[in-house]
Scaffold this active site. Structure first.
Site, PDB file in Angstrom:
ATOM      1  N   TRP A 112       0.972  -1.077   0.153  1.00 53.36           N
ATOM      2  CA  TRP A 112       0.018  -0.005   0.068  1.00 53.36           C
ATOM      3  C   TRP A 112       0.863   1.280   0.132  1.00 53.36           C
ATOM      4  O   TRP A 112       0.540   2.169   0.646  1.00 53.36           O
ATOM      5  CB  TRP A 112      -0.723   0.069   1.140  1.00 53.36           C
ATOM      6  CG  TRP A 112      -1.787  -1.292   1.066  1.00 53.36           C
ATOM      7  CD1 TRP A 112      -2.986  -1.466   0.108  1.00 53.36           C
ATOM      8  CD2 TRP A 112      -1.705  -2.457   1.608  1.00 53.36           C
ATOM      9  NE1 TRP A 112      -3.231  -2.736   0.284  1.00 53.36           N
ATOM     10  CE2 TRP A 112      -2.824  -3.383   1.461  1.00 53.36           C
ATOM     11  CE3 TRP A 112      -0.767  -2.802   2.896  1.00 53.36           C
ATOM     12  CZ2 TRP A 112      -2.713  -4.556   2.071  1.00 53.36           C
ATOM     13  CZ3 TRP A 112      -1.021  -3.865   3.637  1.00 53.36           C
ATOM     14  CH2 TRP A 112      -1.806  -4.885   3.079  1.00 53.36           C
ATOM     15  N   HIS A 113       1.934   1.328  -0.820  1.00 52.17           N
ATOM     16  CA  HIS A 113       2.679   2.340  -0.977  1.00 52.17           C
ATOM     17  C   HIS A 113       3.160   2.657  -2.333  1.00 52.17           C
ATOM     18  O   HIS A 113       4.376   2.922  -2.615  1.00 52.17           O
ATOM     19  CB  HIS A 113       3.990   2.510   0.154  1.00 52.17           C
ATOM     20  CG  HIS A 113       3.733   2.296   1.543  1.00 52.17           C
ATOM     21  ND1 HIS A 113       3.222   3.161   2.195  1.00 52.17           N
ATOM     22  CD2 HIS A 113       4.218   1.261   2.372  1.00 52.17           C
ATOM     23  CE1 HIS A 113       3.073   2.849   3.438  1.00 52.17           C
ATOM     24  NE2 HIS A 113       3.525   1.716   3.616  1.00 52.17           N
ATOM     25  N   PRO A 114       2.185   2.471  -3.109  1.00 51.02           N
ATOM     26  CA  PRO A 114       2.608   2.463  -4.556  1.00 51.02           C
ATOM     27  C   PRO A 114       2.945   4.202  -4.888  1.00 51.02           C
ATOM     28  O   PRO A 114       2.410   5.057  -4.109  1.00 51.02           O
ATOM     29  CB  PRO A 114       1.650   2.255  -5.321  1.00 51.02           C
ATOM     30  CG  PRO A 114       0.166   2.504  -4.421  1.00 51.02           C
ATOM     31  CD  PRO A 114       0.801   2.301  -3.157  1.00 51.02           C
TER      32      PRO A 114
END
Length: 194
Positions: A115-117
Site C-alpha cells: 500500500w505504498h505505490p
C-alpha cells in the site's frame, strides 16, 4: 536496498487464515524497488464502475530474484544462534518452498501490495504524448486539476515511506504562491502556480 523484512510479534498475513493454535512471529518480505509495471483500464463509461486494475506483480526477473533474496535473508537471520529454541519451523506455502523456483511460485500465490505505490500518474514534458501530468502537476487534458503526491514521480528508488517526498511536493507548490501569505492559500487553489 531492494528488499525489506517486515517483522511482527504475531501472525500477520493477508491471504492466509490464522492457524487455530500456536505462537507466531511473522517476517513478511517485500520488494521495495519493483520493476514490474501494471496497468489500469476503464471497465465502462460509468464513473461508478470499478476500473480493471492489473498490478502485474512479480512480472520481471529482477522482482523475482529480489524476493528469493528476501526470503533467503529472513531464513538466514532466524537460523542464527540467538533464535535457537524460539523458531520451531516455517509456515505456509512460502515457508515450505525450498528451491528458487518454488519460492517464486509460492510468493506469486501470496503476493499483495504493501500500500505504498508511487509513479501511477507519471509526470512528463508538457508536450509529450505520454504521462498523466505536466511539470506544473496539471493533469493533461483536464482543466483545473492537479495531482500533488508521490504518484507523479516518473520512478522511485524506494516505494515505501514517501510522506516526506509528498511534503516536499506540497512545499514546492506552496512556495510558488508568493503573492499569498501561508494562511491565505489554505483551502484555496494557488493562482501563482500555472
Amino acid at each position: 536496498g531492494h528488499i525489506e523484512l517486515l517483522w511482527a510479534n504475531n501472525f500477520i498475513a493477508i491471504n492466509i487464515p490464522m492457524p487455530a493454535t500456536g505462537n507466531f512471529m511473522t517476517i513478511n518480505t517485500a520488494v521495495v524497488t519493483p520493476t514490474s509495471r501494471g496497468n489500469l483500464r476503464l471497465a465502462s463509461s460509468d464513473p461508478f464502475t470499478f476500473p480493471i486494475i492489473n498490478p502485474n506483480f512479480f512480472n520481471t526477473t529482477f522482482d523475482q530474484t529480489a524476493m528469493v533474496s528476501a526470503v533467503r535473508a529472513a531464513r538466514t537471520f532466524v537460523s542464527k544462534q540467538p533464535w535457537q529454541g524460539f523458531i520451531t519451523g516455517n509456515f505456509g506455502e512460502v515457508g515450505a518452498a525450498q528451491t528458487d523456483a518454488e519460492i517464486i511460485a509460492a510468493s506469486r500465490d501470496e503476493i499483495v501490495s504493501i500500500w505504498h505505490p508511487t509513479s501511477t500518474a507519471r509526470m512528463s514534458p508538457a508536450n509529450a504524448a505520454w504521462g498523466v501530468v505536466d511539470p506544473q502537476l496539471r493533469v493533461k487534458g483536464i482543466k483545473g486539476l492537479r495531482i500533488v503526491d508521490a504518484s507523479i514521480f516518473v520512478s522511485c528508488g524506494f516505494t515505501c515511506h514517501l510522506l516526506a517526498d509528498a511534503n516536499v511536493l506540497r512545499a514546492a507548490y506552496h512556495s510558488r504562491c508568493t503573492h499569498h501569505s501561508p494562511s491565505a492559500y489554505r483551502g484555496r487553489a494557488c493562482r501563482g502556480f500555472h
